[in-house]
Design an enzyme around this catalytic site. Structure first.
Site, PDB file in Angstrom:
ATOM      1  N   ASN A   1       3.114 138.558 106.403  1.00  0.00           N
ATOM      2  CA  ASN A   1       3.247 139.868 105.753  1.00  0.00           C
ATOM      3  C   ASN A   1       3.722 139.783 104.311  1.00  0.00           C
ATOM      4  O   ASN A   1       3.744 140.776 103.609  1.00  0.00           O
ATOM      5  CB  ASN A   1       4.212 140.761 106.550  1.00  0.00           C
TER       6      ASN A   1
ATOM      7  N   ARG B   1     -12.038 129.936 112.479  1.00  0.00           N
ATOM      8  CA  ARG B   1     -11.416 128.615 112.503  1.00  0.00           C
ATOM      9  C   ARG B   1     -12.518 127.604 112.310  1.00  0.00           C
ATOM     10  O   ARG B   1     -13.688 127.880 112.597  1.00  0.00           O
ATOM     11  CB  ARG B   1     -10.670 128.379 113.820  1.00  0.00           C
TER      12      ARG B   1
ATOM     13  N   SER C   1      -4.122 133.135 121.085  1.00  0.00           N
ATOM     14  CA  SER C   1      -2.914 132.390 120.727  1.00  0.00           C
ATOM     15  C   SER C   1      -3.044 131.774 119.341  1.00  0.00           C
ATOM     16  O   SER C   1      -4.152 131.460 118.901  1.00  0.00           O
ATOM     17  CB  SER C   1      -2.669 131.282 121.744  1.00  0.00           C
TER      18      SER C   1
ATOM     19  N   ARG D   1      52.453 136.768 108.457  1.00  0.00           N
ATOM     20  CA  ARG D   1      52.376 136.130 109.769  1.00  0.00           C
ATOM     21  C   ARG D   1      50.938 135.988 110.266  1.00  0.00           C
ATOM     22  O   ARG D   1      50.671 135.285 111.234  1.00  0.00           O
ATOM     23  CB  ARG D   1      53.230 136.919 110.778  1.00  0.00           C
TER      24      ARG D   1
HETATM   25  C1  UD1 Z   1      58.394 147.644 111.236  1.00  0.00           C
HETATM   26  C2  UD1 Z   1      59.736 148.392 111.313  1.00  0.00           C
HETATM   27  C3  UD1 Z   1      60.332 148.176 112.702  1.00  0.00           C
HETATM   28  C4  UD1 Z   1      59.354 148.624 113.760  1.00  0.00           C
HETATM   29  C5  UD1 Z   1      57.974 147.967 113.599  1.00  0.00           C
HETATM   30  C6  UD1 Z   1      56.980 148.657 114.494  1.00  0.00           C
HETATM   31  C7  UD1 Z   1      60.679 148.399 109.073  1.00  0.00           C
HETATM   32  C8  UD1 Z   1      61.620 147.763 108.129  1.00  0.00           C
HETATM   33  N1  UD1 Z   1      60.603 147.865 110.302  1.00  0.00           N
HETATM   34  O1  UD1 Z   1      58.659 146.258 111.325  1.00  0.00           O
HETATM   35  O2  UD1 Z   1      61.526 148.908 112.815  1.00  0.00           O
HETATM   36  O3  UD1 Z   1      59.862 148.333 115.043  1.00  0.00           O
HETATM   37  O4  UD1 Z   1      57.514 148.101 112.236  1.00  0.00           O
HETATM   38  O5  UD1 Z   1      55.720 148.033 114.454  1.00  0.00           O
HETATM   39  O6  UD1 Z   1      60.066 149.395 108.711  1.00  0.00           O
HETATM   40  N2  UD1 Z   1      54.444 147.771 104.336  1.00  0.00           N
HETATM   41  C9  UD1 Z   1      54.213 148.285 103.080  1.00  0.00           C
HETATM   42  N3  UD1 Z   1      55.035 147.901 102.066  1.00  0.00           N
HETATM   43  C10 UD1 Z   1      56.074 147.054 102.228  1.00  0.00           C
HETATM   44  C11 UD1 Z   1      56.313 146.536 103.529  1.00  0.00           C
HETATM   45  C12 UD1 Z   1      55.477 146.917 104.561  1.00  0.00           C
HETATM   46  O7  UD1 Z   1      53.283 149.053 102.874  1.00  0.00           O
HETATM   47  O8  UD1 Z   1      56.771 146.784 101.243  1.00  0.00           O
HETATM   48  C13 UD1 Z   1      53.557 148.182 105.453  1.00  0.00           C
HETATM   49  C14 UD1 Z   1      52.846 147.023 106.108  1.00  0.00           C
HETATM   50  O9  UD1 Z   1      51.574 146.824 105.496  1.00  0.00           O
HETATM   51  C15 UD1 Z   1      52.697 147.486 107.553  1.00  0.00           C
HETATM   52  C16 UD1 Z   1      53.884 148.410 107.751  1.00  0.00           C
HETATM   53  O10 UD1 Z   1      54.329 148.764 106.472  1.00  0.00           O
HETATM   54  O11 UD1 Z   1      51.506 148.195 107.756  1.00  0.00           O
HETATM   55  C17 UD1 Z   1      54.997 147.750 108.565  1.00  0.00           C
HETATM   56  O12 UD1 Z   1      55.451 146.591 107.881  1.00  0.00           O
HETATM   57  P1  UD1 Z   1      55.788 145.255 108.664  1.00  0.00           P
HETATM   58  O13 UD1 Z   1      56.247 144.252 107.664  1.00  0.00           O
HETATM   59  O14 UD1 Z   1      54.704 144.891 109.562  1.00  0.00           O
HETATM   60  O15 UD1 Z   1      57.075 145.725 109.505  1.00  0.00           O
HETATM   61  P2  UD1 Z   1      57.590 145.127 110.885  1.00  0.00           P
HETATM   62  O16 UD1 Z   1      58.370 143.898 110.612  1.00  0.00           O
HETATM   63  O17 UD1 Z   1      56.519 145.054 111.863  1.00  0.00           O
HETATM   64 CA    CA Z   2      54.335 145.369 111.768  1.00  0.00          CA
END
Ligand code: UD1
Ligand code: CA
Length: 455
Positions: free
Chosen positions: A384, A438, A403, A15
């Site tokens: 320099n 000069r 100057s 996103r």
């Molecule tokens: C997530 C939560 C949601 C919560 C929200 C809060 C889940 C499924 N949903 O949603 O309940 O309200 O955060 O901000 O957990 N990430 C990984 N590996 C993956 C997927 C994600 O490391 O396979 C990491 C992302 O980099 C991120 C975090 O996990 O830092 C959250 O993932 P994101 O996809 O942003 O979840 P949300 O849809 O925001």
């Molecule tokens: Ca998130």
């Protein structure tokens, strides 16, 4: 119990519509992940594991000196799957605190409260009630108020959509329990992912004690999924920085138009006009006044020093009552003593300038040692660089440089010397004398200006 913090940072952040992995997006000039790591370190855990995947190399490179356990999640199959990558290395008797790399404003005090709750519960999660809960996982409660589970935004029913209490993403549980629950997750949902919040329903089904800690400050748990949320969180963060500055004695022309990307120490009452950007470590002594649109990085300004508009500084030390700008550019290792005046369109780098000296207009001073009470006229340049090496220019106390002078380094101008305007000085100029280098002005008798043929 020993504590391991697991930070989830593998997601692409679709996103965001950016080539930069989401956790490297800048908040106050530093990657989101740096903020979360800082909060994690404040808890002094036994270990910090970072689950990374998308842009793995770039993410690791951004934190070269950190003592971190890097876990690779090659395919991003969901937050539950991400935690599963870190679990094998965590001993059974550790508490595991899970943080999201895209929730950067969480306070360590909140995290401490959450961990403390684990004494009387098996799984503790952090929730908050939002005016607009869209995008977040909703907390589903039973009739008696207990937590029943979390439903992701993509999976909510009509009624669940109206729930305003949401999952902040932060959870803590013992490694041995978490291992069991994570193993029980399925990906049978709208996004086909292994959702971490799914562990809540599994824990409840087992009869485990699930506790939800609700925070009052909604700002703390803001998640960043897109550029608008990034900008929103930046403003929230900057408002807090501005408040700190004001509490320390800064008068801000507009708290919404100061950006702190680092640490600013204010040693007394100072005035900061609009459009100031501070980077790195900046110290402002009492009485400092910063004009509009200045960028100041890694610098220390002495008492009563005034910075006029549109001045850019990096690695500068200025003493008491200096006057800098407007439109000055002061580069690393510029050391100004007291009452130094640097005017418009002057660039200084790697130079020391003594008390009371003035460089008022259109000059370049590089690799120079300038004494006290020296006056450098408009358009003077220290040449320099010979194409291979840098050379120093030394100007003694009380010298007056006219100057448009070229000082071809290495060169020394003695104390009290005067250099005639327009001179090109390639040899040392003696103290207390006038040196002029000069060509003499000549008149050419009988010369006639050519005329165009009129055809
Ligand atoms: C997530 C939560 C949601 C919560 C929200 C809060 C889940 C499924 N949903 O949603 O309940 O309200 O955060 O901000 O957990 N990430 C990984 N590996 C993956 C997927 C994600 O490391 O396979 C990491 C992302 O980099 C991120 C975090 O996990 O830092 C959250 O993932 P994101 O996809 O942003 O979840 P949300 O849809 O925001
Ligand atoms: Ca998130």
């Amino acid at each position: 119990m020993p504590l391991t913090v697991v930070i989830l940072a593998a997601g692409k952040g679709k996103r965001m519509r950016s080539n930069l992995p989401k956790v490297l997006q800048p908040l106050a000039g530093r990657p989101l992940l740096a903020h979360v790591l800082e909060r994690a370190r404040e808890l002094e855990p036994s270990a910090i594991a970072v689950v990374h995947g998308h842009g793995a190399e770039a993410v690791r490179e951004a934190f070269p000196d950190e003592v971190l356990g890097w876990c690779l999640q090659a395919e991003q199959l969901g937050t539950g799957h991400a935690v599963a990558q870190a679990l094998p290395d965590i001993p059974d008797d550790h508490d595991v605190l899970i943080l999201f790399g895209d929730v950067p404003l969480i306070r360590s005090e909140t995290l401490r409260n959450l961990c403390a709750k684990l004494k009387s519960a098996d799984l503790v999660l952090l929730t908050v009630t939002l005016k607009d809960p869209s995008g977040y996982g909703r907390i589903v409660r039973t009739a008696d108020g207990g937590v029943a589970g979390i439903v992701e935004h993509a999976d909510v029913t009509h009624e669940e959509r109206l729930i305003r209490e949401i999952n902040a993403g932060v959870m803590v549980a013992a490694a041995r329990d978490l291992r069991r629950w994570i193993a029980g997750l399925s990906n049978d949902n709208a996004q086909g992912e292994y959702y971490l919040p799914g562990v809540v329903a599994l824990a409840v089904a087992e009869g485990a004690r699930v506790a939800a800690v609700e925070v009052d400050d909604t700002d703390e748990v803001l998640g960043i999924n897109d550029k608008s949320q990034l900008a929103e969180v930046e403003r929230v963060h900057q408002r807090a920085r501005a408040r700190e500055l004001m509490e320390a004695g800064a008068t801000l022309a507009d708290p919404a138009r100061v950006d702190v990307r680092g640490e600013v120490t204010v040693e007394g009452e100072v005035f900061i006009d609009v459009g100031a950007v501070f980077e790195g470590d900046v110290t402002l002594a009492a009485g400092v006044r910063i004009g509009p649109n200045c960028t100041i990085r890694d610098s220390r300004l002495g008492p009563d020093t005034v910075v006029h508009p549109n001045t850019v500084m990096d690695g500068v030390t200025a003493g008491r009552a200096c006057e800098l700008g407007p439109f000055a550019r002061l580069r690393p290792r510029t050391e100004l003593a007291e009452r130094v005046k640097v005017g418009n369109f002057v660039e200084i780098k790697n130079s020391q300038v003594g008390s009371g000296s003035k460089i008022s207009h259109l000059s370049y001073v590089g690799d120079a040692t300038v004494g006290r009470d020296v006056n450098i006229g408009a358009g003077t340049i220290t040449a320099n660089y010979d194409g291979a090496a840098k050379h120093r220019t030394t100007i003694g106390d009380g010298a007056a440089i006219g100057s448009g002078v070229m000082l071809i380094a290495p060169v020394e101008v003695g104390a009290g010397a005067t250099i005639g305007a327009g001179s090109t000085i390639s040899k040392d100029a003696p103290a207390d004398r006038l040196t002029v280098a000069r060509s003499r002005q000549v008149e050419v008798p009988g010369w006639q200006r050519p005329e165009k043929n009129s055809r």
